[in-house]
Design a protein around this motif. Structure first.
Motif, PDB file in Angstrom:
ATOM      1  N   CYS A 216       0.852  -1.182   0.000  1.00 40.54           N
ATOM      2  CA  CYS A 216       0.000   0.000   0.000  1.00 40.54           C
ATOM      3  C   CYS A 216       0.888   1.232   0.000  1.00 40.54           C
ATOM      4  CB  CYS A 216      -0.895   0.000   1.241  1.00 40.54           C
ATOM      5  SG  CYS A 216      -1.810   1.544   1.524  1.00 40.54           S
ATOM      6  N   ARG A 217       0.580   2.165  -0.893  1.00 42.43           N
ATOM      7  CA  ARG A 217       1.285   3.448  -0.893  1.00 42.43           C
ATOM      8  C   ARG A 217       0.251   4.550  -0.732  1.00 42.43           C
ATOM      9  NH1 ARG A 217       2.735   5.004  -6.249  1.00 42.43           N
ATOM     10  NH2 ARG A 217       0.940   6.387  -6.067  1.00 42.43           N
ATOM     11  N   LEU A 218       0.362   5.283   0.363  1.00 45.56           N
ATOM     12  CA  LEU A 218      -0.548   6.395   0.615  1.00 45.56           C
ATOM     13  C   LEU A 218       0.119   7.693   0.206  1.00 45.56           C
ATOM     14  CD1 LEU A 218      -1.866   5.360   4.146  1.00 45.56           C
ATOM     15  CD2 LEU A 218      -2.983   5.012   1.927  1.00 45.56           C
ATOM     16  N   ASP A 219      -0.640   8.581  -0.425  1.00 43.91           N
ATOM     17  CA  ASP A 219      -0.126   9.864  -0.898  1.00 43.91           C
ATOM     18  C   ASP A 219      -0.807  10.997  -0.131  1.00 43.91           C
ATOM     19  OD1 ASP A 219       1.205   8.291  -2.767  1.00 43.91           O
ATOM     20  OD2 ASP A 219      -0.306   8.626  -4.316  1.00 43.91           O
ATOM     21  N   PHE A 220      -0.005  11.903   0.400  1.00 40.25           N
ATOM     22  CA  PHE A 220      -0.511  13.043   1.156  1.00 40.25           C
ATOM     23  C   PHE A 220      -0.027  14.313   0.459  1.00 40.25           C
ATOM     24  CE2 PHE A 220      -0.024   9.463   3.992  1.00 40.25           C
ATOM     25  CZ  PHE A 220      -1.219   9.442   4.705  1.00 40.25           C
TER      26      PHE A 220
ATOM     27  N   THR B 213      -4.787  10.930   9.709  1.00 41.68           N
ATOM     28  CA  THR B 213      -4.854  11.809   8.538  1.00 41.68           C
ATOM     29  C   THR B 213      -5.383  11.055   7.315  1.00 41.68           C
ATOM     30  OG1 THR B 213      -2.969  13.091   9.363  1.00 41.68           O
ATOM     31  CG2 THR B 213      -3.545  13.356   7.038  1.00 41.68           C
ATOM     32  N   VAL B 214      -6.348  11.640   6.648  1.00 39.61           N
ATOM     33  CA  VAL B 214      -6.911  11.025   5.441  1.00 39.61           C
ATOM     34  C   VAL B 214      -6.012  11.374   4.255  1.00 39.61           C
ATOM     35  CG1 VAL B 214      -8.894  10.920   3.886  1.00 39.61           C
ATOM     36  CG2 VAL B 214      -9.243  11.186   6.353  1.00 39.61           C
ATOM     37  N   PRO B 215      -5.484  10.379   3.529  1.00 39.72           N
ATOM     38  CA  PRO B 215      -4.605  10.671   2.390  1.00 39.72           C
ATOM     39  C   PRO B 215      -5.388  11.213   1.203  1.00 39.72           C
ATOM     40  CG  PRO B 215      -5.034   8.327   2.521  1.00 39.72           C
ATOM     41  CD  PRO B 215      -5.680   8.942   3.738  1.00 39.72           C
ATOM     42  N   SER B 216      -4.654  11.832   0.284  1.00 38.58           N
ATOM     43  CA  SER B 216      -5.293  12.331  -0.931  1.00 38.58           C
ATOM     44  C   SER B 216      -5.569  11.214  -1.911  1.00 38.58           C
ATOM     45  CB  SER B 216      -4.408  13.394  -1.585  1.00 38.58           C
ATOM     46  OG  SER B 216      -3.082  12.909  -1.746  1.00 38.58           O
ATOM     47  N   SER B 217      -4.791  10.135  -1.835  1.00 38.91           N
ATOM     48  CA  SER B 217      -5.025   8.979  -2.699  1.00 38.91           C
ATOM     49  C   SER B 217      -4.302   7.780  -2.120  1.00 38.91           C
ATOM     50  CB  SER B 217      -4.545   9.239  -4.134  1.00 38.91           C
ATOM     51  OG  SER B 217      -3.141   9.431  -4.160  1.00 38.91           O
ATOM     52  N   GLY B 218      -4.654   6.605  -2.608  1.00 37.01           N
ATOM     53  CA  GLY B 218      -4.000   5.377  -2.185  1.00 37.01           C
ATOM     54  C   GLY B 218      -3.771   4.483  -3.377  1.00 37.01           C
TER      55      GLY B 218
ATOM     56  N   SER C  41      -2.977   0.743  -5.390  1.00 39.90           N
ATOM     57  CA  SER C  41      -3.598  -0.576  -5.388  1.00 39.90           C
ATOM     58  C   SER C  41      -3.154  -1.351  -4.149  1.00 39.90           C
ATOM     59  CB  SER C  41      -3.196  -1.332  -6.653  1.00 39.90           C
ATOM     60  OG  SER C  41      -3.674  -2.652  -6.626  1.00 39.90           O
ATOM     61  N   GLY C  42      -4.090  -1.970  -3.479  1.00 39.50           N
ATOM     62  CA  GLY C  42      -3.775  -2.746  -2.288  1.00 39.50           C
ATOM     63  C   GLY C  42      -4.146  -2.049  -1.003  1.00 39.50           C
ATOM     64  N   CYS C  43      -4.415  -0.728  -1.069  1.00 38.55           N
ATOM     65  CA  CYS C  43      -4.751   0.013   0.149  1.00 38.55           C
ATOM     66  C   CYS C  43      -6.201  -0.185   0.560  1.00 38.55           C
ATOM     67  CB  CYS C  43      -4.485   1.507  -0.047  1.00 38.55           C
ATOM     68  SG  CYS C  43      -2.745   1.920  -0.275  1.00 38.55           S
ATOM     69  N   GLY C  44      -7.028  -0.642  -0.364  1.00 39.62           N
ATOM     70  CA  GLY C  44      -8.441  -0.736  -0.062  1.00 39.62           C
ATOM     71  C   GLY C  44      -9.101   0.621  -0.066  1.00 39.62           C
ATOM     72  N   GLY C  45      -8.831   1.413  -1.100  1.00 37.98           N
ATOM     73  CA  GLY C  45      -9.340   2.778  -1.173  1.00 37.98           C
ATOM     74  C   GLY C  45      -8.312   3.756  -0.654  1.00 37.98           C
ATOM     75  N   THR C  46      -8.740   4.715   0.134  1.00 37.77           N
ATOM     76  CA  THR C  46      -7.811   5.698   0.712  1.00 37.77           C
ATOM     77  C   THR C  46      -7.949   5.691   2.234  1.00 37.77           C
ATOM     78  OG1 THR C  46      -9.476   7.429   0.380  1.00 37.77           O
ATOM     79  CG2 THR C  46      -7.772   7.188  -1.311  1.00 37.77           C
TER      80      THR C  46
END
Length: 294
Positions: free
Chosen positions: A198-202, A219-224, A226-231
């Motif tokens: 999972c790679r989360l982008d902030f 903190t809610v990321p701006s995007s996630g 594949s594998g993160c299950g959404g953001t």
């Protein structure tokens, strides 16, 4: 470009990147203003003491850019190619020369303290100011960006429950096309050998201005990816994956990456300076440990 089978010798150079990679941790109950070994007063937050790691250049280097591409990429010439080839070929002694070359101001430098600047990317320009390192995109190539990786094995394989906060100051001086500035945070569902699960982008606001990017478990990321299950938040990802850990699992040594611009986009015109990065975590006793890079 490195593969998932990076030779062990390549990892040995990380310990030689530079001094000052360990934070000093004292009682979290202290409320006295401490002084670091360098004699510099350190601000307190939450009542604990910390030691600043000064790991940047004090004078501008290559202010007009470029300061060099990532070291010896397959797709484009880089810096320290001879030394890098010898190190990756399995010679520990050659890794000393490779690390020294990467730290040399004549080559950027592309390694400053724990930060590896412009690795595995091209066309972007980096330059240093007294209290910041900056990325500037002048090329219209869609791959143009800057990428600053925090190489610190402290966070590799660290359970997500031990993460408290990441913060970094930014100065967004010029916008352009593309995604602007953002933090990549790499996670794995377990302490496995995957590059990441999972790679989360902030992201920082895509407008000219200054501020601080702060990431906590909530903190809610701006995007996630594949594998993160959404953001999901870090907290949510851990709830879904109790064995989740930070960092990549392919033999490289990073969890946090600061970017200017994104892949497959025209990022020309962007310029962002980063400063005062900090990571807070808990140790096994619950004490808060802080690392700060100026």
């Amino acid at each position: 470009m490195w593969t998932k089978k990076t030779p062990l010798a390549a990892l040995l150079l990380i310990a030689r990147f530079g001094p000052g990679t360990e934070a000093k941790v004292r009682s979290p109950k202290s409320d006295k203003s401490p002084t670091s070994k360098a004699g510099k007063k350190v601000c307190l937050e939450y009542g604990f003491e910390t030691e600043v790691i000064a790991a940047g250049s004090t004078t501008p280097i290559g202010a007009s850019g470029p300061t060099g591409l990532g070291p010896c990429l397959a797709s484009s010439p880089g810096v320290c190619c001879t030394e890098g080839a010898a190190c990756f070929g399995g010679s520990p002694d050659a890794c000393d020369a490779y690390a020294a070359c990467l730290r040399d101001p004549a080559n950027g430098p592309v390694v400053v303290g724990d930060w590896w600047l412009q690795r595995d990317v091209s066309f972007g320009e980096i330059f240093f100011e007294e209290d910041a390192v900056c990325g500037e995109i002048t090329s219209t190539e869609k791959a143009s960006r800057t990428r600053f990786e925090l190489w610190d094995d402290t966070f590799l394989g660290m359970n997500l429950t031990l993460f408290k906060k990441f913060s970094v100051g930014y100065d967004f001086r010029s916008t352009g096309g593309g995604s602007g500035g953002y933090l990549n945070l790499y996670l794995r569902a377990t302490d496995n050998g995957n590059y990441y699960d999972c790679r989360l982008d902030f992201s920082i606001p895509n407008v000219v201005g200054t501020g601080t990017l702060v990431v906590t478990p909530e903190t809610v990321p701006s995007s996630g990816s594949s594998g993160c299950g959404g953001t999901p938040t870090i907290e949510q990802y851990h709830a879904d994956n109790p064995g989740a850990v930070m960092g990549v699992g392919n033999g490289e040594l990073y969890a946090f990456v600061l970017n200017t611009g994104s892949t497959n986009q025209d990022n020309s015109g962007q310029e962002i300076c980063w400063s005062d990065a900090s990571v807070q975590r808990y140790d096994e006793t619950g004490a808060i440990i802080v690392k700060t890079w100026e």
